[in-house]
Enzyme design. Structure first.
Site, PDB file in Angstrom:
ATOM      1  N   SER A   1      -8.710  10.672  41.294  1.00  0.00           N
ATOM      2  CA  SER A   1      -7.500  10.039  41.822  1.00  0.00           C
ATOM      3  C   SER A   1      -7.580   9.789  43.325  1.00  0.00           C
ATOM      4  O   SER A   1      -7.362   8.667  43.775  1.00  0.00           O
ATOM      5  CB  SER A   1      -6.256  10.865  41.467  1.00  0.00           C
ATOM      6  OG  SER A   1      -6.393  12.198  41.886  1.00  0.00           O
TER       7      SER A   1
ATOM      8  N   LYS B   1      -5.119  12.043  36.159  1.00  0.00           N
ATOM      9  CA  LYS B   1      -4.623  10.743  35.696  1.00  0.00           C
ATOM     10  C   LYS B   1      -3.134  10.577  36.012  1.00  0.00           C
ATOM     11  O   LYS B   1      -2.684   9.480  36.339  1.00  0.00           O
ATOM     12  CB  LYS B   1      -4.866  10.589  34.194  1.00  0.00           C
ATOM     13  CG  LYS B   1      -6.338  10.459  33.827  1.00  0.00           C
ATOM     14  CD  LYS B   1      -6.991   9.307  34.555  1.00  0.00           C
ATOM     15  CE  LYS B   1      -8.445   9.122  34.163  1.00  0.00           C
ATOM     16  NZ  LYS B   1      -9.107   8.058  34.961  1.00  0.00           N
TER      17      LYS B   1
END
Length: 393
Positions: free
Chosen positions: A238, A283
């Protein structure tokens, strides 16, 4: 470094192409067309790739100023003014940088193909330890079958850059990585350095794609995941997107309103047993960051930021999770559309989201998973056996 896994747990034409090819022994090979001489093709309004006149493809070599051999795949269309059918996705004149391609069967590769079919020039960032194998496979034609575009030409990759998106700049690289033999022979591979190299080589880009993720403890349940493993998953899966956008957005063409895209997975919002090691958290962070980055990048740079939540794909990288085939079977049995998801379906959706046709879409999570995200129950469960739910046999 743990094996990189493709986003979303994360093919296939086989037409033959007549081409002349010379295998060159070069550690600095550049694959694709001269950035000043692009070949063009389009996507239709249904995000499927439209056929245009065939092109011929040849690979030539030349001597660079540094004395290294440069390899370029040149294609010439038999019709310089192809007809644009309906509402085409036209990316001619656009340049895309795609981070995270290391083979020819993941979502990153499929996105590259769709963008190339729409006329975009393709630059690639490949994880440093996988760079030599990837470049060698390209040079020797091992990917030629999967490089074929709908018009019969081969996808052209103008240049491949070494990249490790875990490190923002050279000061961040620990000594054990600097001296690691898997990184020997490569340089300028931190995010900042790659952005600087792209600026030096090409000036600007229009499209940025983040197609990479890594969870060194992905096979562990969250309760058994170490702090180090959890933070590594967040960093590689991320924050790497935040870093890429931060360093590349200054060179995204200000006059053409750029677009950026990442890949996520339904585990960000649903429980997927076995998808551990902090990857589900990574995620979720990626999707939250997509919304915040859309606001910041939109206001300051007029750049759009979206993410695709893709269904499971049996790529080489996804095999690292260990149960990808089970997830594919589950999706086929329970999704509204009972079929296996194809990589090019994600690629075509990406081409739309990165094109002017989606000029008002930003900050969105777009599901490309045959509708599985909409389901609240698993309809292949025996408890639903008496409901006569339609099935594709």
């Amino acid at each position: 470094m743990a094996q990189t896994i493709a986003s979303g747990l994360q093919m296939m034409a086989k037409p033959s192409v007549n081409s002349s090819r010379k295998v060159l022994n070069s550690s600095a090979a550049v694959f694709g067309a001269n950035p000043k001489t692009n070949s063009f093709s389009m996507l239709s309004s249904a995000s499927s790739i439209a056929s245009v006149k065939p092109v011929s493809c040849n690979i030539i070599s030349m001597q660079s100023k540094s004395g290294k051999v440069i390899t370029r795949a040149m294609s010439q269309s038999t019709d310089s003014k192809p007809t644009l059918p309906g509402l085409p996705i036209d990316l001619r004149g656009k340049r895309a940088f795609i981070a995270g391609i290391a083979d020819d069967n993941g979502y990153g590769w499929a996105i590259a193909k769709s963008l190339a079919a729409a006329g975009a020039e393709i630059l690639v960032g490949t994880w440093v330890p996988a760079l030599n194998i990837f470049e060698t496979s390209l040079r020797r034609g091992k990917f030629n079958a999967s490089r074929v575009l709908p018009d019969g030409s081969l996808m052209e990759i103008t240049k491949v850059y070494p990249l490790d998106a875990v490190f923002d700049n050279p000061e961040d690289v620990p000594e054990d990585i600097k001296t690691n033999k898997r990184y020997a022979g490569s340089s300028n591979w931190t995010v900042q350095e790659v952005a600087e190299c792209v600026k030096k080589d090409f000036g600007t880009i229009d499209i940025l794609v983040h197609s990479l993720a890594n969870g060194p403890e992905v096979s562990k349940p969250l309760l058994e995941t170490s702090r180090k493993g959890y933070l590594a998953a967040i960093s590689a899966s991320s924050y790497s997107y935040v870093s890429l956008l931060k360093h590349f957005i200054p060179i995204m063409n200000p006059g053409k309103r750029g677009a950026s895209l990442s890949l996520t997975y339904i585990a960000s919002e649903r429980i997927i047993p076995g998808y551990g090691g902090g990857m589900s958290s990574a995620k979720a962070a990626l999707e939250s960051d997509t919304r915040v980055l859309a606001f910041e990048a939109g206001r300051r740079y007029k750049v759009r930021v979206n993410t695709i939540s893709a269904g499971p794909l049996g790529s080489r990288a996804a095999k690292a999770i260990g149960f990808i085939d089970t997830m594919i079977e589950y999706s086929i049995n329970n999704a509204p559309l009972q079929k296996e998801l194809a990589a090019d379906e994600v690629g075509n959706a990406a081409a739309f989201l990165l094109s002017p046709l989606s000029s008002a879409i930003t900050g969105s999570v777009v599901y490309v998973d045959n509708g599985l995200n909409a389901m609240g129950v698993a309809v292949d469960s025996p408890v639903f056996g008496e409901l006569n739910i339609p099935k594709d046999n």
